[in-house]
Scaffold this motif. Structure first.
Motif, PDB file in Angstrom:
ATOM      1  N   PRO A   1      -5.393   1.047   9.540  1.00 50.08           N
ATOM      2  CA  PRO A   1      -5.267  -0.151   8.598  1.00 50.08           C
ATOM      3  C   PRO A   1      -5.917  -1.489   9.240  1.00 50.08           C
ATOM      4  O   PRO A   1      -6.182  -2.136   8.094  1.00 50.08           O
ATOM      5  CB  PRO A   1      -3.709  -0.294   9.056  1.00 50.08           C
TER       6      PRO A   1
ATOM      7  N   TYR B 207      -0.140   5.956   4.733  1.00 51.81           N
ATOM      8  CA  TYR B 207      -1.269   6.769   5.133  1.00 51.81           C
ATOM      9  C   TYR B 207      -0.868   8.054   4.951  1.00 51.81           C
ATOM     10  O   TYR B 207      -0.139   8.643   5.755  1.00 51.81           O
ATOM     11  CB  TYR B 207      -1.799   6.222   6.429  1.00 51.81           C
TER      12      TYR B 207
ATOM     13  N   LYS C 158       1.869   0.052   3.391  1.00 54.29           N
ATOM     14  CA  LYS C 158       1.077   0.967   2.924  1.00 54.29           C
ATOM     15  C   LYS C 158       1.386   2.331   3.647  1.00 54.29           C
ATOM     16  O   LYS C 158       1.544   2.466   4.662  1.00 54.29           O
ATOM     17  CB  LYS C 158      -0.451   0.707   2.968  1.00 54.29           C
TER      18      LYS C 158
ATOM     19  N   GLU D   8      -9.384  -1.056   7.891  1.00 55.68           N
ATOM     20  CA  GLU D   8      -9.688  -1.331   6.396  1.00 55.68           C
ATOM     21  C   GLU D   8      -9.683  -2.824   6.112  1.00 55.68           C
ATOM     22  O   GLU D   8     -10.364  -3.207   5.346  1.00 55.68           O
ATOM     23  CB  GLU D   8      -8.545  -0.671   5.880  1.00 55.68           C
TER      24      GLU D   8
ATOM     25  N   GLU E 189       2.553   1.798   7.180  1.00 52.35           N
ATOM     26  CA  GLU E 189       2.120   0.757   8.102  1.00 52.35           C
ATOM     27  C   GLU E 189       2.585  -0.687   7.305  1.00 52.35           C
ATOM     28  O   GLU E 189       2.634  -0.911   6.127  1.00 52.35           O
ATOM     29  CB  GLU E 189       0.597   0.957   8.089  1.00 52.35           C
TER      30      GLU E 189
ATOM     31  N   THR F  27      -1.066  -5.509  12.279  1.00 51.63           N
ATOM     32  CA  THR F  27      -0.674  -4.269  11.328  1.00 51.63           C
ATOM     33  C   THR F  27       0.142  -3.712  12.460  1.00 51.63           C
ATOM     34  O   THR F  27       0.210  -3.745  13.702  1.00 51.63           O
ATOM     35  CB  THR F  27      -1.975  -3.222  11.080  1.00 51.63           C
TER      36      THR F  27
ATOM     37  N   ILE G  46       1.600  -4.604   7.070  1.00 49.18           N
ATOM     38  CA  ILE G  46       0.506  -5.258   7.271  1.00 49.18           C
ATOM     39  C   ILE G  46       0.776  -6.977   6.897  1.00 49.18           C
ATOM     40  O   ILE G  46       1.368  -7.340   5.928  1.00 49.18           O
ATOM     41  CB  ILE G  46      -0.790  -5.125   6.361  1.00 49.18           C
TER      42      ILE G  46
ATOM     43  N   ILE H 296      -6.211  -3.951  -1.433  1.00 51.60           N
ATOM     44  CA  ILE H 296      -5.331  -2.946  -0.379  1.00 51.60           C
ATOM     45  C   ILE H 296      -4.402  -2.066  -1.347  1.00 51.60           C
ATOM     46  O   ILE H 296      -3.680  -2.993  -2.115  1.00 51.60           O
ATOM     47  CB  ILE H 296      -4.483  -3.564   0.506  1.00 51.60           C
TER      48      ILE H 296
END
Length: 114
Positions: A95, A50, A48, A98, A57, A76, A59, A23
């Motif tokens: 997310p 985006y 993260k 992913e 986001e 998430t 996680i 990630i």
């Protein structure tokens, strides 16, 4: 917010190492506690950005294999500053999608929590 519970064929330690490597985000926290040979539990928290939707986001993953099989709860969620944004539901699932792509080859079972 998306929540999934999965059972995996790798150890919690391997899962944490895999996610840190795969990630492209900031690792806010991670820990792993071994309680026996190839047995333990751990957590990882990542953030993260985006760029397509310009939102952050968070996680969160908790994983353990105390009863033999590795279980992971993956959450998430859009960061609080971005909650006011009206997001397309498909984009909001990016997310989690992913994460699921990363763990797919190790997945034994999956449960989506609503």
């Amino acid at each position: 917010m998306c929540v999934r519970m999965v059972s995996l064929s790798i150890t919690p330690k391997e899962l944490i190492e895999l996610l840190i490597g795969e990630i492209d985000g900031d690792v806010i926290h991670h820990d792993y506690h071994e309680i026996g040979e190839n047995m333990g539990f751990g957590n990882i928290v990542l953030e993260k950005c985006y760029t397509r939707t310009k939102h952050l986001e968070v996680i969160i993953i908790h994983t353990e294999n105390i009863e033999g099989v590795t279980n992971a709860t993956m959450i998430t969620s859009t960061s609080l500053e971005d909650r006011a944004l009206e997001l397309d539901w498909e984009v909001a699932d990016d997310p989690m999608n992913e994460l699921m792509e990363i763990v797919d080859r190790y997945m034994i079972d999956e449960k989506e929590i609503e």
